[in-house]
Enzyme design. Structure first.
Site, mmCIF file in Angstrom:
data_model
loop_
_atom_site.group_PDB
_atom_site.id
_atom_site.type_symbol
_atom_site.label_atom_id
_atom_site.label_comp_id
_atom_site.label_asym_id
_atom_site.label_seq_id
_atom_site.Cartn_x
_atom_site.Cartn_y
_atom_site.Cartn_z
ATOM 1 N N GLU A 80 10.633 6.291 -5.954
ATOM 2 C CA GLU A 80 10.596 7.751 -5.725
ATOM 3 C C GLU A 80 9.928 8.469 -6.889
ATOM 4 O OE1 GLU A 80 14.201 9.833 -4.703
ATOM 5 O OE2 GLU A 80 14.853 8.101 -3.518
ATOM 6 N N ARG B 102 -4.213 -8.478 -9.438
ATOM 7 C CA ARG B 102 -5.209 -9.375 -10.039
ATOM 8 C C ARG B 102 -5.792 -8.765 -11.301
ATOM 9 N NH1 ARG B 102 -4.727 -14.523 -8.495
ATOM 10 N NH2 ARG B 102 -4.264 -14.594 -6.262
ATOM 11 N N HIS C 148 3.243 1.159 -13.472
ATOM 12 C CA HIS C 148 4.145 0.014 -13.651
ATOM 13 C C HIS C 148 5.585 0.505 -13.464
ATOM 14 C CE1 HIS C 148 5.479 -3.870 -15.089
ATOM 15 N NE2 HIS C 148 6.372 -3.228 -15.828
ATOM 16 N N GLY D 135 0.789 -1.237 0.000
ATOM 17 C CA GLY D 135 0.000 0.000 0.000
ATOM 18 C C GLY D 135 0.813 1.274 0.000
ATOM 19 N N VAL E 200 -2.389 -6.893 -20.649
ATOM 20 C CA VAL E 200 -1.532 -6.529 -19.511
ATOM 21 C C VAL E 200 -0.546 -5.419 -19.891
ATOM 22 C CG1 VAL E 200 0.132 -7.412 -17.817
ATOM 23 C CG2 VAL E 200 -1.678 -8.903 -18.684
HETATM 24 C C1 GRF Z 1 5.110 -0.588 -7.326
HETATM 25 O O1 GRF Z 1 6.244 -1.229 -7.823
HETATM 26 C C2 GRF Z 1 4.195 -0.264 -8.448
HETATM 27 O O2 GRF Z 1 4.888 0.084 -9.616
HETATM 28 C C3 GRF Z 1 3.432 -1.528 -8.613
HETATM 29 O O3 GRF Z 1 3.207 -1.951 -7.282
HETATM 30 C C4 GRF Z 1 4.294 -1.531 -6.471
HETATM 31 C C5 GRF Z 1 3.803 -0.811 -5.245
HETATM 32 O O4 GRF Z 1 2.991 -1.631 -4.472
HETATM 33 N N1 GRF Z 1 2.228 -1.308 -9.358
HETATM 34 P P1 GRF Z 1 2.404 -1.074 -3.097
HETATM 35 O O5 GRF Z 1 1.710 0.223 -3.382
HETATM 36 O O6 GRF Z 1 3.557 -0.882 -2.168
HETATM 37 O O7 GRF Z 1 1.458 -2.136 -2.613
#
Ligand code: GRF
Length: 216
Positions: free
Chosen positions: A185, A101, A117, A21, A157
């Site tokens: 960051e 998911r 991503h 999160g 995807v």
């Molecule tokens: C990050 O690498 C983001 O690019 C990908 O999920 C990761 C972050 O997950 N979509 P979270 O917010 O720490 O759960």
């Protein structure tokens, strides 16, 4: 043909999470520091009952739900359960924030769902590219630059129209952890920036491209 997909109005976002999160927390921090004025986060849906990110939903008084894929026999049924919650909370936008998911994108939600991503799409993306695997693949390939991509989500995807990308250097002594931290960051800047642009009505989708209109 150009599709002006977002009038300038408030984005009521359902945030979909699966894990730590950090992305959600960053959005909430932005919001509480007075930015993202046209964006709110009334709903958090986690695909895992043990996702640490659920704690942030409680902190910001968002309605939090767990919808686990294993409780449904198909991606369609799983997606239906998520859309039902989203419609109940009258959200008009979906932010995937570390969501692991498959959500089927219904036609009416086209260009209303974003994902972030941790690579420069179309490199190091698609099936199997998640978490540290993305960064290890970038290092193994020997790229000198990596970064992150915010894009609209389609039913393929990591494939939808790119809203924005931010880059970071890749150093010869990087490992997946150091590169992931540097990219994260940039993610923390990129996603709020993208939501600001969308909520200001400045993002137009034209085929698989987006056009960022000037704010004037
Ligand atoms: C990050 O690498 C983001 O690019 C990908 O999920 C990761 C972050 O997950 N979509 P979270 O917010 O720490 O759960």
């Amino acid at each position: 043909m150009s599709i002006d997909n977002h009038a300038s109005n408030q984005l009521r976002c359902a945030v979909l999470i699966s894990g730590t999160g950090r992305t959600l927390k960053n959005l909430l921090d932005y919001k509480s520091s007075g930015r993202l004025n046209n964006v709110c986060f009334p709903l958090v849906i986690s695909s895992s009952s043990t996702a640490a990110g659920l704690q942030y939903a409680q902190l910001c008084n968002a309605d939090a739900h767990v919808v686990e894929r294993k409780g449904y026999e198909s991606d369609e049924a799983f997606s239906d359960a998520i859309y039902k919650l989203i419609e109940q909370s009258q959200c008009n936008f979906i932010v995937m924030a570390g969501f692991m998911r498959k959500l089927i994108i219904r036609p009416e939600w086209e260009n209303r769902v974003t994902n972030i991503h941790p690579s420069l799409i179309p490199s190091f993306c698609g099936h199997g590219f998640y978490g540290k695997k993305v960064h290890q693949a970038a290092i193994n390939y020997g790229v000198k630059v990596s970064g992150c991509t915010v894009h609209f989500v389609t039913n393929q995807v990591d494939d939808g129209p790119i809203i924005l990308q931010k880059t970071v250097p890749v150093y010869s002594d990087d490992d997946a952890d150091t590169l992931a931290a540097r990219v994260l960051e940039m993610e923390f800047q990129a996603l709020p920036e993208a939501l600001e642009l969308i909520s200001a009505g400045r993002v137009t989708v034209d085929g698989r491209k987006t056009i960022i209109n000037s704010g004037n």
